[in-house]
Scaffold this motif. Structure first.
Motif, PDB file in Angstrom:
ATOM      1  N   LYS A 109       0.832  -1.203   0.000  1.00  0.00           N
ATOM      2  CA  LYS A 109       0.000   0.000   0.000  1.00  0.00           C
ATOM      3  C   LYS A 109       0.871   1.259   0.000  1.00  0.00           C
ATOM      4  O   LYS A 109       0.629   2.191  -0.771  1.00  0.00           O
ATOM      5  N   GLU A 110       1.907   1.298   0.848  1.00  0.00           N
ATOM      6  CA  GLU A 110       2.791   2.460   0.916  1.00  0.00           C
ATOM      7  C   GLU A 110       3.551   2.654  -0.395  1.00  0.00           C
ATOM      8  O   GLU A 110       3.691   3.783  -0.882  1.00  0.00           O
ATOM      9  N   CYS A 111       4.031   1.565  -0.967  1.00  0.00           N
ATOM     10  CA  CYS A 111       4.747   1.656  -2.245  1.00  0.00           C
ATOM     11  C   CYS A 111       3.822   2.153  -3.357  1.00  0.00           C
ATOM     12  O   CYS A 111       4.218   2.983  -4.171  1.00  0.00           O
ATOM     13  N   TYR A 147       4.218   5.552  -5.500  1.00  0.00           N
ATOM     14  CA  TYR A 147       4.337   5.485  -6.958  1.00  0.00           C
ATOM     15  C   TYR A 147       3.274   6.355  -7.623  1.00  0.00           C
ATOM     16  O   TYR A 147       3.576   7.109  -8.553  1.00  0.00           O
ATOM     17  N   ILE A 148       2.044   6.275  -7.142  1.00  0.00           N
ATOM     18  CA  ILE A 148       0.962   7.092  -7.713  1.00  0.00           C
ATOM     19  C   ILE A 148       1.264   8.571  -7.523  1.00  0.00           C
ATOM     20  O   ILE A 148       1.132   9.369  -8.458  1.00  0.00           O
ATOM     21  N   LYS A 149       1.684   8.938  -6.324  1.00  0.00           N
ATOM     22  CA  LYS A 149       1.991  10.341  -6.031  1.00  0.00           C
ATOM     23  C   LYS A 149       3.113  10.859  -6.932  1.00  0.00           C
ATOM     24  O   LYS A 149       3.048  11.968  -7.455  1.00  0.00           O
ATOM     25  N   SER A 197      -8.072   2.540  -8.620  1.00  0.00           N
ATOM     26  CA  SER A 197      -9.180   1.623  -8.846  1.00  0.00           C
ATOM     27  C   SER A 197      -8.679   0.201  -9.097  1.00  0.00           C
ATOM     28  O   SER A 197      -9.174  -0.762  -8.518  1.00  0.00           O
ATOM     29  N   SER A 198      -7.683   0.067  -9.954  1.00  0.00           N
ATOM     30  CA  SER A 198      -7.138  -1.258 -10.261  1.00  0.00           C
ATOM     31  C   SER A 198      -6.473  -1.888  -9.044  1.00  0.00           C
ATOM     32  O   SER A 198      -6.623  -3.089  -8.798  1.00  0.00           O
ATOM     33  N   LEU A 199      -5.751  -1.086  -8.297  1.00  0.00           N
ATOM     34  CA  LEU A 199      -5.099  -1.623  -7.101  1.00  0.00           C
ATOM     35  C   LEU A 199      -6.129  -2.114  -6.092  1.00  0.00           C
ATOM     36  O   LEU A 199      -5.966  -3.179  -5.504  1.00  0.00           O
ATOM     37  N   LYS A 200      -7.187  -1.337  -5.899  1.00  0.00           N
ATOM     38  CA  LYS A 200      -8.213  -1.752  -4.948  1.00  0.00           C
ATOM     39  C   LYS A 200      -8.902  -3.018  -5.416  1.00  0.00           C
ATOM     40  O   LYS A 200      -9.127  -3.945  -4.638  1.00  0.00           O
ATOM     41  N   GLN A 201      -9.195  -3.077  -6.693  1.00  0.00           N
ATOM     42  CA  GLN A 201      -9.945  -4.219  -7.214  1.00  0.00           C
ATOM     43  C   GLN A 201      -9.118  -5.498  -7.248  1.00  0.00           C
ATOM     44  O   GLN A 201      -9.612  -6.565  -6.909  1.00  0.00           O
ATOM     45  N   TYR A 202      -7.858  -5.420  -7.656  1.00  0.00           N
ATOM     46  CA  TYR A 202      -7.068  -6.640  -7.855  1.00  0.00           C
ATOM     47  C   TYR A 202      -6.044  -6.914  -6.745  1.00  0.00           C
ATOM     48  O   TYR A 202      -6.000  -7.995  -6.194  1.00  0.00           O
ATOM     49  N   ARG A 225      -7.455   4.692   1.326  1.00  0.00           N
ATOM     50  CA  ARG A 225      -6.686   5.529   0.396  1.00  0.00           C
ATOM     51  C   ARG A 225      -7.308   5.523  -0.990  1.00  0.00           C
ATOM     52  O   ARG A 225      -7.412   6.531  -1.644  1.00  0.00           O
ATOM     53  N   PHE A 226      -7.693   4.346  -1.435  1.00  0.00           N
ATOM     54  CA  PHE A 226      -8.125   4.215  -2.815  1.00  0.00           C
ATOM     55  C   PHE A 226      -9.614   4.442  -2.984  1.00  0.00           C
ATOM     56  O   PHE A 226     -10.112   4.476  -4.083  1.00  0.00           O
ATOM     57  N   GLY A 227     -10.341   4.600  -1.891  1.00  0.00           N
ATOM     58  CA  GLY A 227     -11.745   4.968  -1.935  1.00  0.00           C
ATOM     59  C   GLY A 227     -12.655   3.834  -2.357  1.00  0.00           C
ATOM     60  O   GLY A 227     -12.250   2.854  -2.956  1.00  0.00           O
ATOM     61  N   SER A 228     -13.924   3.988  -2.014  1.00  0.00           N
ATOM     62  CA  SER A 228     -14.921   3.000  -2.431  1.00  0.00           C
ATOM     63  C   SER A 228     -15.463   3.416  -3.787  1.00  0.00           C
ATOM     64  O   SER A 228     -15.264   4.525  -4.254  1.00  0.00           O
ATOM     65  N   ARG A 229     -16.209   2.513  -4.425  1.00  0.00           N
ATOM     66  CA  ARG A 229     -16.764   2.828  -5.752  1.00  0.00           C
ATOM     67  C   ARG A 229     -17.703   4.017  -5.683  1.00  0.00           C
ATOM     68  O   ARG A 229     -17.687   4.881  -6.544  1.00  0.00           O
TER      69      ARG A 229
END
Length: 163
Positions: free
Chosen positions: A104-106, A110-112, A128-133, A145-149
């Motif tokens: 999660k931290e990495c 990376y996104i930032k 979205s992809s990180l949360k889903q997969y 961090r990645f939020g809900s849908r």
């Protein structure tokens, strides 16, 4: 046999070599400024040398006391050199685990770091992809961090209304 060396001899000894005091205690002289106490013992057929400290820090009397304590441990079946090594490796492993970054931290880093280079669509797809997969397989608390849908839909609809 213990008590073979004398304090004055120990203080004056600068010739490289190993000087026995008795019962496994040795003064190891590597040079004029490098003089250390060591306890020599055997366990399970292996010879071991257990460092007791520098001559500057440990007197002859203290070295004998440390030697006697180490002898008691060896008689109890403890390999003191291996015990120290295991403790040191355990501490290193704990420190490495504590210092290691989580997925999660990495991912957040990376996104930032790359968000500015990406299009808005691509930047939205990463979390979205990180949360889903990835999150489903590795940890359960990605939504912080990645939020809900529903949160992403609200954000997307708010962004569309501003245009």
């Amino acid at each position: 046999m213990a008590g073979k060396l004398k304090p004055l001899e120990v203080a004056r000894q600068v010739t490289p070599g190993k000087y026995p005091d008795g019962d496994g205690l040795y003064l190891i002289v590597a040079g004029p400024t490098s003089r250390n106490w060591s306890y020599r013992y055997w366990i399970k057929g292996k010879e071991r040398w257990h460092g007791l400290g520098s001559l500057q820090d440990v007197s002859l009397k203290d070295a004998r006391i440390k030697r006697d304590a180490a002898r008691q441990e060896v008689r109890a079946g403890v390999d003191i050199v291996q015990a120290k090594r295991s403790a040191r490796e355990g501490a290193r492993a704990e420190a490495a685990v504590a210092a290691a970054s989580t997925l999660k931290e990495c991912a957040e880093r990376y996104i930032k770091d790359n968000e500015a280079k990406w299009s808005k669509k691509h930047a939205a797809q990463w979390p979205s992809s990180l949360k889903q997969y990835a999150c489903r397989a590795t940890f359960s608390s990605c939504s912080s961090r990645f939020g809900s849908r529903s949160a992403r839909r609200r954000t997307a609809s708010a962004g569309a209304s501003k245009r």
